[in-house]
Design an enzyme around this catalytic site. Structure first.
Site, PDB file in Angstrom:
ATOM      1  N   CYS A   1      -6.921  -1.192   1.481  1.00  0.00           N
ATOM      2  CA  CYS A   1      -5.919  -1.699   2.404  1.00  0.00           C
ATOM      3  C   CYS A   1      -6.609  -1.906   3.756  1.00  0.00           C
ATOM      4  O   CYS A   1      -7.289  -1.004   4.254  1.00  0.00           O
ATOM      5  CB  CYS A   1      -4.783  -0.680   2.539  1.00  0.00           C
TER       6      CYS A   1
ATOM      7  N   CYS B   1       0.867  -1.176   0.000  1.00  0.00           N
ATOM      8  CA  CYS B   1       0.000   0.000   0.000  1.00  0.00           C
ATOM      9  C   CYS B   1       0.906   1.229   0.000  1.00  0.00           C
ATOM     10  O   CYS B   1       1.811   1.348   0.835  1.00  0.00           O
ATOM     11  CB  CYS B   1      -0.886  -0.017   1.248  1.00  0.00           C
TER      12      CYS B   1
ATOM     13  N   CYS C   1      -4.968   0.837   6.592  1.00  0.00           N
ATOM     14  CA  CYS C   1      -5.213   2.286   6.595  1.00  0.00           C
ATOM     15  C   CYS C   1      -6.517   2.673   5.900  1.00  0.00           C
ATOM     16  O   CYS C   1      -6.931   3.823   5.949  1.00  0.00           O
ATOM     17  CB  CYS C   1      -4.047   3.032   5.959  1.00  0.00           C
TER      18      CYS C   1
ATOM     19  N   CYS D   1       0.404   3.271   3.705  1.00  0.00           N
ATOM     20  CA  CYS D   1       0.904   2.793   5.006  1.00  0.00           C
ATOM     21  C   CYS D   1       2.008   1.755   4.899  1.00  0.00           C
ATOM     22  O   CYS D   1       2.576   1.364   5.913  1.00  0.00           O
ATOM     23  CB  CYS D   1      -0.245   2.249   5.847  1.00  0.00           C
TER      24      CYS D   1
ATOM     25  N   CYS E   1      -8.071  -5.577  -9.634  1.00  0.00           N
ATOM     26  CA  CYS E   1      -7.667  -4.550 -10.587  1.00  0.00           C
ATOM     27  C   CYS E   1      -7.241  -3.327  -9.779  1.00  0.00           C
ATOM     28  O   CYS E   1      -8.075  -2.648  -9.182  1.00  0.00           O
ATOM     29  CB  CYS E   1      -8.845  -4.245 -11.505  1.00  0.00           C
TER      30      CYS E   1
END
Length: 168
Positions: free
Chosen positions: A125, A77, A128, A80, A148
């Site tokens: 995510c 991510c 976060c 984070c 995707c």
């Protein structure tokens, strides 16, 4: 349909979409959530990444260099730094966005998105809450899923290089 009926129809659709906004339970299994204000995220991230991750925008197809990434490694991510995907699950979907057939365990959480009227499964995510993309049921075996992903919502770390510490 009169104005009042139109208003009630819109209100009904809004309430229906709010019901789908709870992130699925994978977020509960991933560990402690990272909570920052939108202003804090805006200071930490490039504008394009912030818009995708926290305004749920979509980058242009074919615009991410991660589409061409073929090395082994981990996709994190971009907000984070939580690991989300292993390169072994990446494949060329032909959509113009990095695509994966499987996320790492408890790395993403899903919810139903009604932004285009028809429901889609959006994923974030789990740490976060940063918006990553949408998951579809048209991917390859063994899962049949296609995650995707917006490239600007990810960072790639080549296998063998140290992963950055999770943002606090």
């Amino acid at each position: 349909m009169n104005r009042r009926q139109s208003l009630y129809s819109l209100l009904g659709l809004s309430l229906l979409s709010l019901g789908g906004h709870r992130l699925a339970s994978a977020a509960d299994k991933a560990g402690p959530r990272l909570v920052k204000s939108r202003a804090e995220w805006a200071k930490l991230l490039p504008a394009a990444a912030y818009e995708v991750l926290f305004d749920e925008a979509t980058e242009r197809p074919g615009s991410s260099p991660l589409n061409q990434e073929k090395r082994e490694g981990t996709y994190l991510c971009a907000a984070c730094f939580q690991p989300l995907f292993d390169s072994a699950a990446k494949y060329e979907s032909g959509t113009g966005w990095p695509s994966f057939w499987q996320a790492l365990p408890a790395a993403v959480a899903t919810r139903t998105d009604f932004k285009h009227i028809l429901p889609r499964t959006e994923y974030h995510c789990s740490r976060c809450g940063g918006h990553q993309g949408h998951v579809f049921d048209d991917g390859p075996k063994p899962t049949g899923q296609r995650y995707c992903n917006n490239g600007v919502a990810l960072q790639f770390v080549v296998r063998g290089a140290p992963l950055p510490e999770l943002r606090t």
